[in-house]
Design a protein around this motif. Structure first.
Motif, PDB file in Angstrom:
ATOM      1  N   ALA A   1      -5.493   4.282  -6.506  1.00 25.70           N
ATOM      2  CA  ALA A   1      -6.223   3.247  -5.616  1.00 25.70           C
ATOM      3  C   ALA A   1      -5.930   3.342  -4.196  1.00 25.70           C
ATOM      4  CB  ALA A   1      -5.716   1.793  -6.082  1.00 25.70           C
ATOM      5  N   LEU A   2      -4.379   3.725  -4.104  1.00 23.03           N
ATOM      6  CA  LEU A   2      -3.892   3.788  -2.693  1.00 23.03           C
ATOM      7  C   LEU A   2      -4.468   5.072  -1.919  1.00 23.03           C
ATOM      8  CD1 LEU A   2      -0.165   2.817  -3.389  1.00 23.03           C
ATOM      9  CD2 LEU A   2      -1.767   1.447  -2.230  1.00 23.03           C
ATOM     10  N   ARG A   3      -4.273   6.147  -2.740  1.00 24.80           N
ATOM     11  CA  ARG A   3      -4.914   7.482  -2.081  1.00 24.80           C
ATOM     12  C   ARG A   3      -6.386   7.306  -1.764  1.00 24.80           C
ATOM     13  NH1 ARG A   3      -5.947  11.781  -5.871  1.00 24.80           N
ATOM     14  NH2 ARG A   3      -4.566  10.879  -7.098  1.00 24.80           N
ATOM     15  N   ASP A   4      -7.121   6.659  -2.580  1.00 25.26           N
ATOM     16  CA  ASP A   4      -8.474   6.800  -2.480  1.00 25.26           C
ATOM     17  C   ASP A   4      -8.885   5.794  -1.274  1.00 25.26           C
ATOM     18  OD1 ASP A   4     -11.025   7.720  -3.528  1.00 25.26           O
ATOM     19  OD2 ASP A   4     -11.674   5.814  -4.072  1.00 25.26           O
ATOM     20  N   ALA A   5      -8.100   4.702  -1.065  1.00 25.89           N
ATOM     21  CA  ALA A   5      -8.568   3.901   0.272  1.00 25.89           C
ATOM     22  C   ALA A   5      -8.105   4.642   1.215  1.00 25.89           C
ATOM     23  CB  ALA A   5      -7.625   2.654  -0.217  1.00 25.89           C
ATOM     24  N   LEU A   6      -7.067   5.342   1.426  1.00 27.08           N
ATOM     25  CA  LEU A   6      -6.525   6.128   2.523  1.00 27.08           C
ATOM     26  C   LEU A   6      -7.719   7.294   2.871  1.00 27.08           C
ATOM     27  CD1 LEU A   6      -4.475   7.527   4.718  1.00 27.08           C
ATOM     28  CD2 LEU A   6      -3.621   8.706   2.784  1.00 27.08           C
ATOM     29  N   TYR A   7      -8.168   7.927   1.813  1.00 26.40           N
ATOM     30  CA  TYR A   7      -9.126   9.279   2.049  1.00 26.40           C
ATOM     31  C   TYR A   7     -10.449   8.746   2.166  1.00 26.40           C
ATOM     32  CZ  TYR A   7      -5.638  12.961   2.121  1.00 26.40           C
ATOM     33  OH  TYR A   7      -4.622  14.000   2.499  1.00 26.40           O
ATOM     34  N   ARG A   8     -10.958   7.916   1.334  1.00 33.38           N
ATOM     35  CA  ARG A   8     -12.366   7.704   1.492  1.00 33.38           C
ATOM     36  C   ARG A   8     -12.638   6.576   2.580  1.00 33.38           C
ATOM     37  NH1 ARG A   8     -15.560   3.972  -1.458  1.00 33.38           N
ATOM     38  NH2 ARG A   8     -13.581   3.247  -2.618  1.00 33.38           N
ATOM     39  N   THR A   9     -11.803   5.553   2.426  1.00 31.24           N
ATOM     40  CA  THR A   9     -12.249   4.397   3.464  1.00 31.24           C
ATOM     41  C   THR A   9     -11.467   4.708   5.008  1.00 31.24           C
ATOM     42  OG1 THR A   9     -11.968   2.918   1.897  1.00 31.24           O
ATOM     43  CG2 THR A   9     -11.784   1.803   3.725  1.00 31.24           C
ATOM     44  N   VAL A  10     -10.142   5.277   4.990  1.00 27.61           N
ATOM     45  CA  VAL A  10      -9.697   5.235   6.264  1.00 27.61           C
ATOM     46  C   VAL A  10     -10.173   6.595   6.928  1.00 27.61           C
ATOM     47  CG1 VAL A  10      -7.489   5.511   7.314  1.00 27.61           C
ATOM     48  CG2 VAL A  10      -7.928   3.610   5.652  1.00 27.61           C
ATOM     49  N   LEU A  11      -9.871   7.911   6.154  1.00 33.94           N
ATOM     50  CA  LEU A  11     -10.315   8.950   6.727  1.00 33.94           C
ATOM     51  C   LEU A  11     -11.751   9.521   6.639  1.00 33.94           C
ATOM     52  CD1 LEU A  11      -7.008  11.085   5.516  1.00 33.94           C
ATOM     53  CD2 LEU A  11      -7.489   9.624   7.591  1.00 33.94           C
ATOM     54  N   GLY A  12     -12.396   9.067   5.825  1.00 33.69           N
ATOM     55  CA  GLY A  12     -14.003   9.182   5.807  1.00 33.69           C
ATOM     56  C   GLY A  12     -14.030  10.636   5.007  1.00 33.69           C
ATOM     57  N   GLU A  13     -13.176  11.069   4.237  1.00 31.42           N
ATOM     58  CA  GLU A  13     -12.982  12.173   3.447  1.00 31.42           C
ATOM     59  C   GLU A  13     -13.463  12.179   1.972  1.00 31.42           C
ATOM     60  OE1 GLU A  13     -12.138  15.328   3.726  1.00 31.42           O
ATOM     61  OE2 GLU A  13     -11.500  15.061   5.894  1.00 31.42           O
ATOM     62  N   ARG A  14     -13.381  12.883   1.076  1.00 28.71           N
ATOM     63  CA  ARG A  14     -14.047  12.635  -0.458  1.00 28.71           C
ATOM     64  C   ARG A  14     -13.350  11.788  -1.013  1.00 28.71           C
ATOM     65  NH1 ARG A  14     -12.194  18.211  -3.445  1.00 28.71           N
ATOM     66  NH2 ARG A  14      -9.908  17.667  -3.270  1.00 28.71           N
ATOM     67  N   SER A  15     -14.002  11.346  -2.210  1.00 27.47           N
ATOM     68  CA  SER A  15     -13.435  10.349  -3.222  1.00 27.47           C
ATOM     69  C   SER A  15     -12.244  11.225  -3.775  1.00 27.47           C
ATOM     70  CB  SER A  15     -14.339   9.861  -4.105  1.00 27.47           C
ATOM     71  OG  SER A  15     -13.463   9.270  -5.208  1.00 27.47           O
ATOM     72  N   GLN A  16     -11.164  10.310  -4.145  1.00 24.15           N
ATOM     73  CA  GLN A  16      -9.840  10.942  -4.736  1.00 24.15           C
ATOM     74  C   GLN A  16     -10.334  11.206  -6.259  1.00 24.15           C
ATOM     75  OE1 GLN A  16      -6.984  12.182  -2.599  1.00 24.15           O
ATOM     76  NE2 GLN A  16      -9.114  12.584  -1.800  1.00 24.15           N
ATOM     77  N   ARG A  17     -11.202  10.516  -6.920  1.00 21.19           N
ATOM     78  CA  ARG A  17     -11.444  10.259  -8.229  1.00 21.19           C
ATOM     79  C   ARG A  17     -11.905  11.630  -8.791  1.00 21.19           C
ATOM     80  NH1 ARG A  17     -10.485   5.107  -9.116  1.00 21.19           N
ATOM     81  NH2 ARG A  17     -10.419   3.726  -7.513  1.00 21.19           N
ATOM     82  N   PRO A  18     -11.530  11.903 -10.224  1.00 22.58           N
ATOM     83  CA  PRO A  18     -11.906  13.057 -10.784  1.00 22.58           C
ATOM     84  C   PRO A  18     -13.541  13.360 -10.864  1.00 22.58           C
ATOM     85  CG  PRO A  18     -10.897  11.790 -12.210  1.00 22.58           C
ATOM     86  CD  PRO A  18     -10.799  11.019 -10.911  1.00 22.58           C
TER      87      PRO A  18
END
Length: 412
Positions: free
Chosen positions: A394-411
């Motif tokens: 949840a933390l990593r996905d919030a960072l990458y998907r929401t903050v950085l606008g990168e891909r989802s971290q989910r498999p």
């Protein structure tokens, strides 16, 4: 049974830079919705700290609050920290990843290991995950005794053909290799302290000093191995079956000595003080994030050569026999002491240059040179995932998907 504790919202603290609020929101939800007891999360971007969060209880039984300077054992997240010591040795020309280990450690050539390369060893391909010689905690304090047992070990498969998670042994092999190539013959813990932690000001130890303030230490709240049977939706059934069968290569990889097979035993002072570079690093989340951030931003003060960084960020060289992990029972991808992104474990940016290691129970630290991110999450309540613990994810996905606008971290 895993401890359950209600954590008041006022025990969650820390700071995030503007724009990183989604990470703080996810961190708070971990306590409110995901059973967190005590935890910390830190993120460095381009060498600058942008997230620094902590909260809950460092001891859920005594209700002792987690403080800003609380340190906790991070289990196999230690592997990535330790492997940066080997990377620094590589940068200094002390070892070559593609040379035989025996070129630096002649006794290692015993039992059919003469041609095993440093790369194969660090990438869990050497078949040395289980050590046959019984070892005690007293033995582990004597590096010469450990080195003799390691050198005598026969590989469980032809090196380079298969791979299997060297859960505990990887750190011992790394430590002895480093001791052989270091001009001062230092242990890995001492090398890390003097060459990395000291210069960077990191509060992280591989082998906890006896004079450490006990009020800084978090208590691990683990589970009994049999409890994994109730969580086969999270843990691979092959791994669980192997872990519970004392004769399997899985169990033997985690249980020599036997005391290391139960997470709660890592609270013992006699275990904390040992150098277990694969399993018992103790420190702050911000120390792990800062270290990985120094790599991800290519900061000169860590001293990694560009050739070393290139080696760490390249795709892994998988074993010839496929990706099925002989110890974990699932596909996995390793390179030079690290896990690399793959479809079942997507971390970092889309270029997949990231590298890091997750730890038992949920901790995770990694570097992502694509985005300049150094990330770390640590906790004291053990979860039941090999990686992608829902709290960390949840933390990593919030960072990458929401903050950085990168891909989802989910498999995928």
């Amino acid at each position: 049974m895993v401890l359950k504790v209600d954590v008041p919202s006022d025990l969650v603290a820390g700071d995030v830079d503007e724009g990183y609020g989604a990470v703080a929101d996810a961190f708070r939800r971990n306590f409110a919705q995901r059973g967190e007891i005590g935890a910390a999360c830190a993120v460095y971007r381009d060498g600058r700290k942008v997230v620094d969060l902590w909260g809950g209880y460092r001891d859920g039984i005594a209700r002792a609050p987690w403080r800003s300077d609380t340190m906790v054992n991070v289990f196999s997240t230690t592997k990535g920290v330790a492997s940066l010591a080997l990377a620094l040795a590589h940068s200094r020309g002390l070892l070559d990843y593609d040379q035989p280990v025996a070129a630096y450690w002649p006794q290692f050539a015993q039992a059919g290991k003469a041609d095993v390369t440093v790369r194969q060893l660090l990438s869990h391909q050497a078949g040395l995950c289980a050590i046959d010689q019984p070892l005690s905690l007293a033995d582990l304090a004597d590096l010469d005794v450990v080195a003799q047992a390691l050198a005598a070990q026969r590989p469980a498969w032809a090196p380079g053909k298969r791979h299997g998670y060297h859960a505990i042994s990887l750190g011992w092999y790394e430590g002895e290799l480093l001791r052989r190539v270091d001009p001062k013959s230092r242990s890995l813990g001492r090398f890390f302290a003097e060459e990395i932690a000291g210069p960077l000001g990191l509060h992280f130890h591989i082998g906890l000093p006896d004079d450490t303030d006990p009020q800084r230490l978090a208590r691990i709240h683990g589970f009994k191995p049999a409890e994994m049977l109730g969580h086969l939706n999270a843990m691979p059934w092959r791994f669980v079956a192997g872990f519970l069968n004392p004769r399997s290569i899985t169990a033997r990889s985690f249980a020599n000595p036997k005391v290391l097979a139960e997470a709660d035993n890592y609270n013992l002072a006699q275990v904390r003080r040992l150098e277990l570079p694969a399993a018992n690093g103790t420190g702050e989340a911000r120390a792990v994030a800062q270290l990985y951030g120094a790599v991800a931003s290519e900061e000169s003060k860590l001293g990694l050569a560009m050739s070393t960084l290139a080696a760490l960020t390249r795709p892994a060289r998988p074993p010839s026999g496929g990706l099925r992990d002989m110890v974990l029972g699932v596909d996995s991808v390793f390179s030079l002491g690290y896990i690399k992104p793959f479809p079942r474990f997507r971390f970092g940016g889309s270029e997949e240059r990231a590298f890091g290691t997750p730890g038992a129970g949920g901790s995770f630290g990694f570097a992502d040179p694509q985005t300049g991110i150094g990330f770390a999450y640590t906790m004291n309540r053990m979860g039941f995932h090999l990686w992608d613990d829902p709290r960390e994810l949840a933390l990593r996905d919030a960072l990458y998907r929401t903050v950085l606008g990168e891909r989802s971290q989910r498999p995928s």
